[in-house]
Design a protein around this motif. Sequence first.
Motif, short mmCIF file in Angstrom:
data_model
loop_
_atom_site.label_atom_id
_atom_site.label_comp_id
_atom_site.label_asym_id
_atom_site.label_seq_id
_atom_site.Cartn_x
_atom_site.Cartn_y
_atom_site.Cartn_z
N ALA A 75 -8.67 9.70 -44.18
CA ALA A 75 -8.71 11.19 -43.83
C ALA A 75 -8.77 12.25 -44.99
O ALA A 75 -9.71 12.86 -45.19
N THR A 87 -0.52 12.77 -39.34
CA THR A 87 -0.89 11.90 -38.03
C THR A 87 -0.43 12.56 -36.70
O THR A 87 0.60 12.77 -36.39
N CYS A 110 -12.86 6.83 -41.63
CA CYS A 110 -12.86 7.96 -40.85
C CYS A 110 -14.22 8.13 -40.12
O CYS A 110 -15.40 8.45 -40.75
N GLN A 113 -15.29 13.60 -37.91
CA GLN A 113 -14.44 14.60 -38.48
C GLN A 113 -14.89 16.11 -38.00
O GLN A 113 -16.06 16.33 -38.03
N VAL A 117 -9.42 17.87 -36.73
CA VAL A 117 -9.21 16.45 -36.43
C VAL A 117 -10.03 15.68 -37.00
O VAL A 117 -11.03 15.76 -37.44
N PHE A 119 -10.73 11.42 -37.03
CA PHE A 119 -10.66 10.31 -36.20
C PHE A 119 -11.05 9.11 -36.98
O PHE A 119 -11.98 9.01 -37.72
N LYS A 121 -10.57 4.66 -37.67
CA LYS A 121 -10.36 3.48 -36.86
C LYS A 121 -10.40 2.44 -38.05
O LYS A 121 -10.74 2.70 -39.35
N SER A 139 -5.71 9.40 -34.86
CA SER A 139 -6.24 10.68 -35.13
C SER A 139 -5.12 11.35 -35.98
O SER A 139 -4.05 11.33 -35.83
#
Lengths: 153, 149
Positions: A75, A87, A110, A113, A117, A119, A121, A139
């Motif tokens: 992020a 977080t 990421c 974006q 926020v 996001f 995974k 997120s």
Amino acid sequence: MSIDENTLYPLNGIRSILEKLPHVEALGITAIELNRGSCLFQVEYAPHLVGNLETGVLHGGVITTLMDSAGGAAAFSVVPVGASIATLDLRIDYLKPAEPGKSILGYAECYRQTRHVAFVKGHAYHDSPNDPIAHFVASFMVGSVGFAPDAQQ
Amino acid sequence: MHNSETSLFEKIMKLKAAGEFPAISDLIPYSAFVGFELDSDEQGLLTILRAKPSNIGNTTIPAVHGGVVGAMLEHAGVMHIIHECDIARFPKIINISVDYLRPCIGNQDTFARGYLIKQGRSVSNVRVEAWQSDPQRPVAAAHAHFMMG
């Protein structure tokens, strides 16, 4: 995702600051790779991180910390300089037990974006990302509260 | 240290029968490393995360690392099942979702309680809440699934 390097945190700065956070250092988490929008972190196996004395398997919290750290780095790599990261939520699916004695790699990216926020995974694995130990999704709030690399200096 | 799996489980069951929950936490190396403790009161089991400089993950506030908060909620969840349920084996975590609600201040102790939402034959659903100075102002909450059978 922005490609103007001048408006983003320098990757080396993100790496050195995150690796020096007290708990990241205490767990022995290191950044293997850090790119714009993705990163690969590693945690070494250690007896004091074990969650089950008999099997020798690391505590699930070690994976949570590895993935939260990697997700935070992914992020940070895409937000504008001056922005902080916190977080908002995360989920871990434990797909199979980690093997005792082996270090664990944590990959996070990421994938979306917005202004507020990021996001993220990722997954945790030993040898191959195709044989994951855990899946991770999270997120992160992007804003003025929370942790920012700048605040360290 | 490497006995059979039943013997650790039996040890835990013996401690449970004797009500010695604080001693269960001591059987887990990671618990001592981050500073988890267990206590039981009239409301049930209470999981405690002691304030420790090495748990800081955010030096700006400073706040406890989100991973340690997640670990605490997972730990509180599994210990709550051991406390509440008749179990034949160690509950195994399937997944956990953690919501971060407020900063978890680094120089304060953190407390957590679990709530058994559903105990199934093979899977249990547990909700866990963590707070610091005020139980009405949780710092984090989680729900998790555990394999029971």
